[in-house]
Design a protein around this motif. Structure first.
Motif, mmCIF file in Angstrom:
data_model
loop_
_atom_site.group_PDB
_atom_site.id
_atom_site.type_symbol
_atom_site.label_atom_id
_atom_site.label_comp_id
_atom_site.label_asym_id
_atom_site.label_seq_id
_atom_site.Cartn_x
_atom_site.Cartn_y
_atom_site.Cartn_z
ATOM 1 N N ALA A 1 -7.065 -12.923 60.671
ATOM 2 C CA ALA A 1 -7.316 -11.483 60.776
ATOM 3 C C ALA A 1 -6.798 -10.765 59.533
ATOM 4 O O ALA A 1 -5.793 -11.170 58.938
ATOM 5 C CB ALA A 1 -6.632 -10.930 62.025
ATOM 6 N N PRO A 2 -7.475 -9.685 59.112
ATOM 7 C CA PRO A 2 -6.997 -8.911 57.961
ATOM 8 C C PRO A 2 -5.607 -8.347 58.228
ATOM 9 O O PRO A 2 -5.230 -8.084 59.378
ATOM 10 C CB PRO A 2 -8.039 -7.785 57.832
ATOM 11 C CG PRO A 2 -9.237 -8.266 58.582
ATOM 12 C CD PRO A 2 -8.726 -9.136 59.685
ATOM 13 N N LEU A 3 -4.842 -8.151 57.162
ATOM 14 C CA LEU A 3 -3.511 -7.570 57.302
ATOM 15 C C LEU A 3 -3.622 -6.098 57.695
ATOM 16 O O LEU A 3 -4.382 -5.335 57.090
ATOM 17 C CB LEU A 3 -2.730 -7.694 55.996
ATOM 18 C CG LEU A 3 -2.254 -9.096 55.604
ATOM 19 C CD1 LEU A 3 -1.611 -9.057 54.219
ATOM 20 C CD2 LEU A 3 -1.276 -9.630 56.631
ATOM 21 N N ALA A 4 -2.845 -5.700 58.687
ATOM 22 C CA ALA A 4 -2.855 -4.311 59.160
ATOM 23 C C ALA A 4 -1.836 -3.484 58.386
ATOM 24 O O ALA A 4 -0.713 -3.927 58.131
ATOM 25 C CB ALA A 4 -2.526 -4.269 60.650
ATOM 26 N N ALA A 5 -2.239 -2.276 57.995
ATOM 27 C CA ALA A 5 -1.322 -1.336 57.335
ATOM 28 C C ALA A 5 -0.503 -0.618 58.409
ATOM 29 O O ALA A 5 -1.056 -0.023 59.332
ATOM 30 C CB ALA A 5 -2.111 -0.323 56.510
ATOM 31 N N LEU A 6 0.819 -0.668 58.292
ATOM 32 C CA LEU A 6 1.708 -0.063 59.277
ATOM 33 C C LEU A 6 2.490 1.079 58.644
ATOM 34 O O LEU A 6 3.010 0.944 57.523
ATOM 35 C CB LEU A 6 2.691 -1.103 59.825
ATOM 36 C CG LEU A 6 2.087 -2.344 60.486
ATOM 37 C CD1 LEU A 6 3.187 -3.327 60.884
ATOM 38 C CD2 LEU A 6 1.267 -1.952 61.706
ATOM 39 N N SER A 7 2.569 2.200 59.342
ATOM 40 C CA SER A 7 3.342 3.335 58.867
ATOM 41 C C SER A 7 4.831 3.058 59.036
ATOM 42 O O SER A 7 5.221 2.162 59.804
ATOM 43 C CB SER A 7 2.974 4.584 59.663
ATOM 44 O OG SER A 7 3.436 4.460 61.010
ATOM 45 N N PRO A 8 5.693 3.805 58.353
ATOM 46 C CA PRO A 8 7.138 3.631 58.585
ATOM 47 C C PRO A 8 7.518 3.772 60.052
ATOM 48 O O PRO A 8 8.393 3.037 60.533
ATOM 49 C CB PRO A 8 7.752 4.733 57.716
ATOM 50 C CG PRO A 8 6.777 4.899 56.584
ATOM 51 C CD PRO A 8 5.432 4.725 57.224
ATOM 52 N N ASP A 9 6.877 4.706 60.790
ATOM 53 C CA ASP A 9 7.178 4.862 62.217
ATOM 54 C C ASP A 9 6.833 3.589 62.984
ATOM 55 O O ASP A 9 7.604 3.141 63.854
ATOM 56 C CB ASP A 9 6.389 6.036 62.808
ATOM 57 C CG ASP A 9 6.974 7.377 62.420
ATOM 58 O OD1 ASP A 9 8.126 7.398 61.948
ATOM 59 O OD2 ASP A 9 6.280 8.401 62.593
ATOM 60 N N GLU A 10 5.686 2.989 62.687
ATOM 61 C CA GLU A 10 5.272 1.770 63.389
ATOM 62 C C GLU A 10 6.192 0.603 63.047
ATOM 63 O O GLU A 10 6.544 -0.200 63.923
ATOM 64 C CB GLU A 10 3.823 1.437 63.026
ATOM 65 C CG GLU A 10 2.811 2.433 63.584
ATOM 66 C CD GLU A 10 1.414 2.191 63.064
ATOM 67 O OE1 GLU A 10 0.474 2.146 63.871
ATOM 68 O OE2 GLU A 10 1.255 2.030 61.824
ATOM 69 N N VAL A 11 6.603 0.524 61.791
ATOM 70 C CA VAL A 11 7.524 -0.531 61.390
ATOM 71 C C VAL A 11 8.865 -0.354 62.089
ATOM 72 O O VAL A 11 9.436 -1.318 62.629
ATOM 73 C CB VAL A 11 7.710 -0.548 59.862
ATOM 74 C CG1 VAL A 11 8.838 -1.515 59.469
ATOM 75 C CG2 VAL A 11 6.407 -0.952 59.172
ATOM 76 N N ALA A 12 9.371 0.881 62.099
ATOM 77 C CA ALA A 12 10.659 1.157 62.738
ATOM 78 C C ALA A 12 10.631 0.764 64.207
ATOM 79 O O ALA A 12 11.603 0.215 64.739
ATOM 80 C CB ALA A 12 11.015 2.627 62.576
ATOM 81 N N GLU A 13 9.518 1.024 64.872
ATOM 82 C CA GLU A 13 9.420 0.668 66.297
ATOM 83 C C GLU A 13 9.427 -0.846 66.481
ATOM 84 O O GLU A 13 10.107 -1.369 67.381
ATOM 85 C CB GLU A 13 8.150 1.261 66.893
ATOM 86 C CG GLU A 13 7.997 0.968 68.375
ATOM 87 C CD GLU A 13 6.890 1.766 69.035
ATOM 88 O OE1 GLU A 13 6.546 1.438 70.171
ATOM 89 O OE2 GLU A 13 6.379 2.709 68.405
ATOM 90 N N LYS A 14 8.708 -1.564 65.620
ATOM 91 C CA LYS A 14 8.617 -3.010 65.783
ATOM 92 C C LYS A 14 9.933 -3.725 65.475
ATOM 93 O O LYS A 14 10.197 -4.805 65.993
ATOM 94 C CB LYS A 14 7.494 -3.574 64.908
ATOM 95 C CG LYS A 14 6.103 -3.369 65.497
ATOM 96 C CD LYS A 14 5.049 -4.059 64.678
ATOM 97 C CE LYS A 14 3.702 -4.058 65.380
ATOM 98 N NZ LYS A 14 3.699 -4.909 66.593
ATOM 99 N N ILE A 15 10.757 -3.135 64.620
ATOM 100 C CA ILE A 15 12.025 -3.789 64.293
ATOM 101 C C ILE A 15 13.186 -3.195 65.088
ATOM 102 O O ILE A 15 14.353 -3.491 64.821
ATOM 103 C CB ILE A 15 12.325 -3.724 62.784
ATOM 104 C CG1 ILE A 15 12.495 -2.276 62.311
ATOM 105 C CG2 ILE A 15 11.237 -4.439 61.996
ATOM 106 C CD1 ILE A 15 12.965 -2.176 60.856
ATOM 107 N N GLY A 16 12.863 -2.328 66.070
ATOM 108 C CA GLY A 16 13.892 -1.802 66.960
ATOM 109 C C GLY A 16 14.765 -0.727 66.364
ATOM 110 O O GLY A 16 15.896 -0.517 66.821
ATOM 111 N N GLN A 17 14.265 -0.003 65.365
ATOM 112 C CA GLN A 17 15.063 1.050 64.728
ATOM 113 C C GLN A 17 14.597 2.452 65.086
ATOM 114 O O GLN A 17 15.089 3.432 64.522
ATOM 115 C CB GLN A 17 15.045 0.882 63.203
ATOM 116 C CG GLN A 17 15.826 -0.328 62.708
ATOM 117 C CD GLN A 17 16.001 -0.318 61.206
ATOM 118 O OE1 GLN A 17 15.699 0.667 60.521
ATOM 119 N NE2 GLN A 17 16.491 -1.430 60.658
ATOM 120 N N ARG A 18 13.685 2.583 66.033
ATOM 121 C CA ARG A 18 13.249 3.914 66.452
ATOM 122 C C ARG A 18 14.115 4.370 67.622
ATOM 123 O O ARG A 18 14.286 3.647 68.609
ATOM 124 C CB ARG A 18 11.782 3.901 66.867
ATOM 125 C CG ARG A 18 11.175 5.293 67.015
ATOM 126 C CD ARG A 18 9.703 5.155 67.312
ATOM 127 N NE ARG A 18 9.484 4.562 68.621
ATOM 128 C CZ ARG A 18 8.881 5.196 69.633
ATOM 129 N NH1 ARG A 18 8.450 6.427 69.480
ATOM 130 N NH2 ARG A 18 8.700 4.608 70.788
#
Length: 492
Positions: free
Chosen positions: A250-267
């Motif tokens: 699958a193509p690489l998905a572009a993630l916003s800082p908010d989406e990244v923060a949520e996935k790494i548990g920093q939101r």
């Protein structure tokens, strides 16, 4: 006869194409197979055979995709248990096209299904001029004998001794040797830098081919084996099944800082971490500014092998890179070792993270000269050497603790006490200085130590090479002394 080698430096992997009269065979292909298709086209060859010397454990092969795209027949040992259409070959079987004859030799030892391939060019004569040895025989080394779930290392080492003495030793001394790996590969212990050799040279200079009994060979080869990365067994099974084509990823998905923060548990108020950030930028850029908790493995060097050894194949990954080209390169190199669980990438890179108002972290760096001064003033400074045991034995700084980088994978696991087990005599609230041989591995280790809770991590620029260059004092150890040295540090 056409003969071409392809060397993939980042995996220390060699593959080959042999061609004659419009027909070609590719041996031990890497996962991304366009290079073989393009080369065959330029040479006016049709790839009719794809041959695997064994089920590779350190990378994912492109044999299935290459066969599907070219109509080639895949040839593997009958002992491999391959689960896709293939021709199962046995000792003495041959493939002939044009002036080329490829003869298979069963050479179990590195793995039970290992084969070597004798190459004869009838324009040169009726005797083989080369042997493709896969991971049976390397330049200056032989394959490690601990990659089978069904055989003990001792059993495989015995098989390897028999294969070397019964199949390869009888070959003429001038037969050229072309292995599947070079220096730096974890499939051997001390593979030489040369890409090819001869049977005669290996008999003369290869430590494993010197006169000794079978029992002595088994003892030598199975003592102090280097740790086997966890992904090795997974890659071997992927190769038994046959990996899907690279274009199917699958193509690489572009993630916003908010989406990244949520996935790494920093939101704030968000879910627990589901992914880990893999920052692939140059080490100097990472050290100067990075997302806290990121794992850093620079795209230079053996990036994919370290990612496989430390992160593994299952953990979800978010990539951070400096530009789109590096992102695609990161993705390709990860896929070569079977890492495909990529959630996406941080859109806009580290600059976008900073513009979002989120925190970044950084490490301190010191030179070898500054480290020397620190150790003179404070002999009890916490210093960690993350090189291999063999490197440590050849020379190390007296005050250092040995903790090879490959063992740092435990710091990414669920065990909250992993750091205490790996580094039992280090204190998290005191500075920890990290070095390797040249600086690449220590930057990786520093990121993992920070992630594990060490608040003041310092990287040594240039590593032990820089220390030696200035003729600073060092010690050497017998192979069994490293553990005792660490134990002595623990007492003091």
């Amino acid at each position: 006869m056409y003969f071409q080698s392809f060397y993939l430096t980042c995996l220390a992997h060699a593959s080959y194409m042999v061609g004659s009269d419009g027909i070609a065979a590719v041996i031990d292909p890497q996962r991304d197979v366009d290079i073989y298709i393009e080369d065959a086209k330029q040479q006016g060859l049709k790839i009719a055979y794809v041959i695997e010397t064994h089920l590779h454990a350190d990378f994912v092969s492109g044999h299935r995709e290459l066969a599907e795209r070219t109509g080639a027949t895949i040839c593997m040992s009958a002992a491999a248990g391959a689960k896709f259409p293939h021709r199962a070959v046995k000792d003495g079987d041959k493939i002939e096209f044009g002036k080329c004859v490829l003869q298979f030799l069963e050479t179990p030892g590195h793995t039970p299904e290992g084969i070597c391939i004798l190459v004869t060019d009838r324009d040169r004569g009726n005797d083989p001029w080369a042997v493709l040895t896969g991971d049976t025989l390397f330049i200056g080394d032989v394959g490690r004998p601990d990659l089978s779930a069904d055989h003990t290392p001792q059993q495989l080492a015995g098989m390897l001794y028999d294969s070397l003495h019964e199949k390869l030793f009888p070959l003429a001394d001038n037969v050229e040797v072309f292995p599947a790996h070079g220096a730096g590969s974890l499939c051997g212990r001390s593979i030489g830098n040369e890409r090819s050799s001869t049977i005669g040279k290996e008999k003369q200079f290869n430590y494993a081919l010197q006169p000794m009994t079978r029992e002595a060979f088994v003892q030598m080869l199975t003592s102090e084996l280097p740790d086997r990365p966890g992904y090795f067994s997974r890659d071997a099974e992927i190769n038994r099944e046959g990996a899907e084509a690279m274009k199917e990823l699958a193509p690489l998905a572009a993630l916003s800082p908010d989406e990244v923060a949520e996935k790494i548990g920093q939101r704030a108020g968000g879910p627990a971490a589901t992914a880990v950030i893999l920052d692939t930028r140059p080490s100097a850029d990472f050290i100067a500014s990075h997302i806290p908790g990121s794992v850093h493995i620079a795209l230079s060097g053996q990036y994919a092998a370290w990612a496989g050894a430390l992160i593994g194949l299952d953990r979800e990954i978010i990539l951070v890179a400096e530009d789109p080209e590096r992102l695609e390169e990161s993705r390709t190199r990860l896929a070569r070792v079977g890492i495909e669980n990529i959630a996406g990438y941080l859109d806009g890179g580290i600059s976008a993270w900073q513009r979002s108002g989120r925190q970044v972290a950084q490490f301190a760096q010191i030179s070898a000269g500054e480290l020397r001064q620190l150790l003179v003033r404070e002999p009890g400074m916490q210093l960690v050497d993350v090189r291999r045991s063999s490197e440590w034995d050849a020379g190390h700084i007296a005050q250092a603790h040995l903790a090879p980088l490959n063992k740092f994978a435990a710091l990414l696991g669920a065990d909250a006490g992993a750091a205490d087990k790996l580094l039992p005599d280090l204190e998290e609230n005191r500075p920890v200085i990290v070095h390797c041989q040249g600086g690449y591995r220590s930057a990786i280790a520093a990121s993992l130590l920070e992630r594990a809770g060490f608040s003041m991590v310092v990287n040594v620029i240039g590593g032990f090479d820089a220390w030696k260059l200035q003729n600073f004092p060092m010690e050497t150890s017998a192979p069994s002394d490293a553990a005792a040295t660490n134990a002595e540090h623990a007492k003091t």
